[in-house]
Motif scaffolding. Structure first.
Motif, PDB file in Angstrom:
ATOM      1  N   ASN A  27       0.832  -1.199   0.000  1.00 48.28           N
ATOM      2  CA  ASN A  27       0.000   0.000   0.000  1.00 48.28           C
ATOM      3  C   ASN A  27       0.872   1.255   0.000  1.00 48.28           C
ATOM      4  O   ASN A  27       0.618   2.196  -0.749  1.00 48.28           O
ATOM      5  CB  ASN A  27      -0.930  -0.005   1.208  1.00 48.28           C
ATOM      6  N   ASN A  28       1.911   1.254   0.826  1.00 50.68           N
ATOM      7  CA  ASN A  28       2.826   2.404   0.845  1.00 50.68           C
ATOM      8  C   ASN A  28       3.547   2.552  -0.487  1.00 50.68           C
ATOM      9  O   ASN A  28       3.781   3.668  -0.952  1.00 50.68           O
ATOM     10  CB  ASN A  28       3.847   2.257   1.978  1.00 50.68           C
ATOM     11  N   GLY A  29       3.910   1.446  -1.107  1.00 45.94           N
ATOM     12  CA  GLY A  29       4.567   1.483  -2.412  1.00 45.94           C
ATOM     13  C   GLY A  29       3.672   2.074  -3.478  1.00 45.94           C
ATOM     14  O   GLY A  29       4.132   2.819  -4.355  1.00 45.94           O
ATOM     15  N   ILE A  30       2.386   1.761  -3.427  1.00 42.71           N
ATOM     16  CA  ILE A  30       1.441   2.325  -4.398  1.00 42.71           C
ATOM     17  C   ILE A  30       1.371   3.838  -4.229  1.00 42.71           C
ATOM     18  O   ILE A  30       1.382   4.585  -5.206  1.00 42.71           O
ATOM     19  CB  ILE A  30       0.049   1.675  -4.237  1.00 42.71           C
ATOM     20  N   HIS A  31       1.299   4.276  -2.967  1.00 39.44           N
ATOM     21  CA  HIS A  31       1.243   5.719  -2.721  1.00 39.44           C
ATOM     22  C   HIS A  31       2.534   6.406  -3.172  1.00 39.44           C
ATOM     23  O   HIS A  31       2.488   7.497  -3.739  1.00 39.44           O
ATOM     24  CB  HIS A  31       0.984   6.013  -1.241  1.00 39.44           C
ATOM     25  N   LYS A  32       3.687   5.801  -2.940  1.00 38.87           N
ATOM     26  CA  LYS A  32       4.962   6.391  -3.372  1.00 38.87           C
ATOM     27  C   LYS A  32       5.070   6.414  -4.891  1.00 38.87           C
ATOM     28  O   LYS A  32       5.620   7.343  -5.470  1.00 38.87           O
ATOM     29  CB  LYS A  32       6.134   5.615  -2.788  1.00 38.87           C
ATOM     30  N   MET A  33       4.542   5.375  -5.545  1.00 36.68           N
ATOM     31  CA  MET A  33       4.639   5.279  -6.992  1.00 36.68           C
ATOM     32  C   MET A  33       3.813   6.374  -7.668  1.00 36.68           C
ATOM     33  O   MET A  33       4.202   6.884  -8.724  1.00 36.68           O
ATOM     34  CB  MET A  33       4.160   3.903  -7.455  1.00 36.68           C
ATOM     35  N   LYS A  34       2.686   6.750  -7.053  1.00 34.51           N
ATOM     36  CA  LYS A  34       1.878   7.823  -7.622  1.00 34.51           C
ATOM     37  C   LYS A  34       2.623   9.143  -7.581  1.00 34.51           C
ATOM     38  O   LYS A  34       2.485   9.961  -8.482  1.00 34.51           O
ATOM     39  CB  LYS A  34       0.563   7.952  -6.850  1.00 34.51           C
ATOM     40  N   GLY A  35       3.395   9.372  -6.539  1.00 31.56           N
ATOM     41  CA  GLY A  35       4.198  10.577  -6.453  1.00 31.56           C
ATOM     42  C   GLY A  35       3.500  11.748  -5.803  1.00 31.56           C
ATOM     43  O   GLY A  35       4.100  12.771  -5.534  1.00 31.56           O
TER      44      GLY A  35
END
Length: 108
Positions: A27-35
């Motif tokens: 979930n944190n990775g998805i948020h980081k990937m969005k930028g």
């Protein structure tokens, strides 16, 4: 036997914690990937409790108890025949009877 059960429970607990940690990291990775932080970004499932009322959202769609009751009523009206479900019931009944007879044979 006690040590085996203890080890099994500890391993299962560790695996459960690892799965939860992995989900949080994803979930944190998805948020980081969005930028950026998108306020329209919603969780897949969210449950809100307001006093006695319980509201659930699944993939952005509101789900209420009235919706579930209507769907249940519709399924009862349809009363569709499920071939695999009936075959599963027959197999379970057959295995139950066979195991009961086998146990009676062994114990007598």
């Amino acid at each position: 036997m006690k040590m085996f059960m203890l080890k099994s429970i500890v391993i299962a607990a560790l695996m459960f914690i690892a799965v939860l940690t992995g989900m949080e990291l994803a979930n944190n990775g998805i948020h980081k990937m969005k930028g950026y932080d998108d306020p329209n970004f919603q969780n897949a499932v969210s449950i809100n409790e307001n006093g006695q009322q319980l509201n659930a959202t699944f993939l952005g769609d509101e789900i209420t108890s009235h919706d579930l009751e209507a769907k249940k009523k519709k399924l009862e009206e349809i009363s569709a025949y499920n071939f695999f479900s009936s075959m599963g019931k027959k197999m379970s009944e057959g295995l139950t009877t066979a195991s009961e007879k086998l146990i009676e044979l062994i114990t007598d």
